[in-house]
Structures are given as structure tokens and as C-alpha cells.
Design a protein around this motif. Structure first.
Motif, PDB file in Angstrom:
ATOM      1  N   LYS A   1     -24.855  28.733  11.610  1.00 30.72           N
ATOM      2  CA  LYS A   1     -24.913  29.298  10.384  1.00 30.72           C
ATOM      3  C   LYS A   1     -25.413  28.474   9.494  1.00 30.72           C
ATOM      4  O   LYS A   1     -24.822  27.603   8.453  1.00 30.72           O
ATOM      5  CB  LYS A   1     -24.007  30.535   9.661  1.00 30.72           C
ATOM      6  N   VAL A   2     -25.739  27.129  10.458  1.00 30.04           N
ATOM      7  CA  VAL A   2     -26.313  25.309   9.002  1.00 30.04           C
ATOM      8  C   VAL A   2     -27.066  25.978   7.671  1.00 30.04           C
ATOM      9  O   VAL A   2     -28.660  25.503   8.511  1.00 30.04           O
ATOM     10  CB  VAL A   2     -25.781  24.308   9.995  1.00 30.04           C
ATOM     11  N   SER A   3     -26.503  25.080   6.704  1.00 27.14           N
ATOM     12  CA  SER A   3     -27.527  25.017   5.946  1.00 27.14           C
ATOM     13  C   SER A   3     -27.207  23.678   5.112  1.00 27.14           C
ATOM     14  O   SER A   3     -26.479  23.051   4.939  1.00 27.14           O
ATOM     15  CB  SER A   3     -27.787  26.371   4.972  1.00 27.14           C
ATOM     16  N   PHE A   4     -28.981  22.643   4.809  1.00 33.81           N
ATOM     17  CA  PHE A   4     -28.445  21.332   4.134  1.00 33.81           C
ATOM     18  C   PHE A   4     -29.947  21.349   4.315  1.00 33.81           C
ATOM     19  O   PHE A   4     -30.769  21.707   4.430  1.00 33.81           O
ATOM     20  CB  PHE A   4     -27.869  20.301   5.094  1.00 33.81           C
ATOM     21  N   VAL A   5     -29.592  20.235   2.904  1.00 33.82           N
ATOM     22  CA  VAL A   5     -31.741  19.910   2.511  1.00 33.82           C
ATOM     23  C   VAL A   5     -31.275  18.027   3.145  1.00 33.82           C
ATOM     24  O   VAL A   5     -30.460  17.633   1.614  1.00 33.82           O
ATOM     25  CB  VAL A   5     -31.657  20.498   1.218  1.00 33.82           C
ATOM     26  N   ALA A   6     -32.014  17.472   3.601  1.00 34.40           N
ATOM     27  CA  ALA A   6     -32.030  15.985   3.165  1.00 34.40           C
ATOM     28  C   ALA A   6     -33.820  15.184   2.619  1.00 34.40           C
ATOM     29  O   ALA A   6     -34.761  16.223   2.357  1.00 34.40           O
ATOM     30  CB  ALA A   6     -32.112  15.720   4.674  1.00 34.40           C
ATOM     31  N   TYR A   7     -32.827  14.591   1.631  1.00 25.54           N
ATOM     32  CA  TYR A   7     -34.312  13.844   0.825  1.00 25.54           C
ATOM     33  C   TYR A   7     -34.438  12.722   1.279  1.00 25.54           C
ATOM     34  O   TYR A   7     -33.889  11.789   2.310  1.00 25.54           O
ATOM     35  CB  TYR A   7     -34.128  14.020  -0.406  1.00 25.54           C
ATOM     36  N   LYS A   8     -35.621  12.223   0.855  1.00 17.95           N
ATOM     37  CA  LYS A   8     -36.600  10.648   1.522  1.00 17.95           C
ATOM     38  C   LYS A   8     -36.017   9.527   1.005  1.00 17.95           C
ATOM     39  O   LYS A   8     -35.475   9.831  -0.309  1.00 17.95           O
ATOM     40  CB  LYS A   8     -38.064  10.768   0.899  1.00 17.95           C
ATOM     41  N   GLY A   9     -35.667   8.952   1.372  1.00 10.14           N
ATOM     42  CA  GLY A   9     -35.059   7.548   1.119  1.00 10.14           C
ATOM     43  C   GLY A   9     -33.143   7.965   1.669  1.00 10.14           C
ATOM     44  O   GLY A   9     -32.637   7.044   1.692  1.00 10.14           O
ATOM     45  N   GLU A  10     -32.726   8.404   2.515  1.00 13.58           N
ATOM     46  CA  GLU A  10     -31.439   9.353   2.521  1.00 13.58           C
ATOM     47  C   GLU A  10     -30.931   8.624   4.143  1.00 13.58           C
ATOM     48  O   GLU A  10     -32.443   9.232   4.545  1.00 13.58           O
ATOM     49  CB  GLU A  10     -30.988  10.951   2.048  1.00 13.58           C
TER      50      GLU A  10
END
Length: 299
Positions: free
Chosen positions: A60-69
């Protein structure tokens, strides 16, 4: 001026991701057409009957990654870091949940599918083509790839078969090939732990450059210093669960307290006694003292 959260471009979205490995046991009924049909129709029952073991690697892993990170993935051995990375790259199916990516994710060492019987030179072209780079672009960047890897610092190794390379040389060449392209999402598994400090510095600088020109970088490493030097955000996985997601220093502090990696400050040595004072006192003690004057008592 701080970047508005609404201006951020998501590159990877993980939504309640479960990843399960199935390890075949020694149960009966394997190998026949009937057993194969049963496995399709009644998967769970058949798995139990055949002694199939289920390993719930990511839960149940949830995350959001963004451009430039640049995002570090940390956790003790067997916590699911590399498994999650392979799933983001599209190399492992998820049991439930979803992974969405913007652009093409590239897993270091997999996209650059190198062959031990070919020379390093041929593998540079093979790895570049495997990542979708045009041949002309590979030719333009060839010397930069070789120089970055440091393969030829102690001889003309780039013209030798890769089977003659040490594991460190091969890993450096893989990283150099992968880093020659601007990726939408670059996934690196323990790459910075390979090579001397000079190569690690070049790798860290290249990752920072990739962040400026491309999308997101994920780094799996047990080297806490590499995580601190490279990433501003960290995901901490433990037993397949996302235990913490936040700024690097905050997460690393909690992780090091959990693992006991943070060593206490060394005790200060006890101050040395004053040699001059000691010598003076010793001399005074050893020097005969005059007898105290005798006082005549009244008769």
C-alpha cells in the motif's frame, strides 16, 4: 521566490501499490495440462495446494514525485526498495494499486543492456541504442561517456571485452551510458556506492545536471552521505511499507535513530596534568624542609 505547488509537474504517481512475489513450492499437480488449467481458474486455491509461497514485498505505498526532484529510497535490507524501483520502471507487475509515469522511466543497468563478450566501445553504442538514442547522438557523446567513466585512466580498456572489467569498472560504464541521455525519470540502484570518491563526485554532479534538464531522479543507496549530497527528499521503506516521506535531513535523522547508524560523538580525552606544576610539586615534596623552630616551654 518559492515555487507554487500548482506549478509542479508530476512525473511518477504511486497509488496504494502492492507488489507480491510468488515462490513455487513442491506441491503436487504441477506440470500437467489439467494443473495449468486449474491454476488459471482457481489461482489462490491452486497456489496453496501447490505450496506456492507469497512474499508481500511492497504494501500500500503511495507517493507523488515531481519534475526536478531527486528522491532517495532508503531502508534496511529486504525492505522493498529495489522492488519498488523495478515496478516504477515497468519491469514488475503490481498486485493491486497503480503506478503512473509521465514519460519513459529508465532503470540504470537494465536499459543499458550490456554484453560481456563485446568491447566497452561496442557496449557504449549498444547501451545507447537500447535507451533510444540515435546513432549520431551516441557518436557525438561517445568520448564524453568514456571520459566520464574513467575506464581509460589506467590503459586502453574501452577496446577490451567487458568480461575483463572489474565489477566497479562495469558499473561505472553502465552509469556513464545511462547518464549520457536526458531522462524523464532516471532510476539508480546503488550506483554512487561504486568507484572512488572522484567518480562519485562526477556522478552527483551529473545527477544535479539531469534534474535541471530532465525530470526526476530516484536513488536507492545504503550510503547515507550519497543520499544527503544528492537528494532533497527521501522515501523510507521498512518491511514493504512507506514509513516516512519528507525532507532529506528530517527522514535521515529518524532512520539513523532507528538503525543506530548515528554514532555518538567521541569522548574528549581527559586533560593532561600540568607537567610544570607536577614537577614543581614533586620537587617541593622531595626537597628536605628545615626543621620548625623549637619553642621553649615555660618552666
Amino acid at each position: 521566490m518559492a515555487e507554487n505547488v500548482n506549478d509542479k509537474v508530476p512525473t511518477v504517481v504511486a497509488d496504494r501499490v502492492d507488489i507480491v512475489y510468488r515462490v513455487n513450492g513442491t506441491g503436487a499437480g504441477r506440470g500437467s495440462a489439467t494443473a495449468a488449467l486449474n491454476r488459471i481458474l482457481r489461482r489462490e486455491q491452486t497456489e496453496r495446494a501447490a505450496g506456492v509461497r507469497r512474499v508481500h514485498a511492497v504494501k500500500k505505498v503511495s507517493f507523488v514525485a515531481y519534475k526536478g526532484e531527486a528522491i532517495g529510497l532508503i531502508g534496511t535490507n529486504g525492505s522493498g526498495k529495489s522492488t519498488l524501483l523495478k515496478a516504477v520502471a515497468g519491469l514488475l507487475p503490481v498486485e493491486s494499486g497503480h503506478i503512473y509515469t509521465h514519460g519513459q522511466p529508465s532503470l540504470l543497468g537494465v536499459n543499458a543492456a550490456l554484453m560481456n563478450d563485446l568491447t566497452g566501445e561496442r557496449n557504449v553504442f549498444l547501451g545507447g541504442l537500447a535507451m533510444g538514442m540515435p546513432r549520431e547522438q551516441i557518436k557525438e557523446r561517445y568520448q564524453d561517456i568514456v571520459d566520464f567513466s574513467g575506464i581509460n585512466e589506467k590503459g586502453d580498456f574501452i577496446t577490451l571485452p567487458m568480461r575483463t572489467y572489474s565489477s566497479g569498472m562495469a558499473a561505472r560504464l553502465r552509469f556513464s551510458i545511462a547518464a549520457a541521455k536526458d531522462h524523464d525519470v532516471l532510476l539508480i540502484d546503488e550506483a554512487l556506492a561504486t568507484g572512488d570518491r572522484s567518480f562519485q563526485k562526477r556522478s552527483e554532479a551529473r545527477i544535479r545536471e539531469l534534474r535541471r534538464h530532465a525530470g526526476t531522479v530516484f536513488l536507492v543507496s545504503h550510503n547515507n552521505k550519497s543520499i544527503r549530497d544528492t537528494c532533497e527528499r527521501v522515501l523510507w521503506l521498512e518491511r514493504g511499507e512507506l514509513r516516512m516521506d519528507g525532507p532529506t535531513e528530517e527522514v535521515m535523522k529518524e532512520y539513523e535513530a532507528f538503525t543506530g547508524d548515528k554514532k555518538p560523538a567521541p569522548k574528549k580525552p581527559a586533560p593532561k596534568p600540568d607537567a610544570t606544576k607536577t614537577k614543581t610539586e614533586d620537587t617541593k615534596a622531595d626537597t628536605p624542609q628545615p626543621d620548625a623552630p623549637k619553642v621553649a616551654l615555660p618552666s
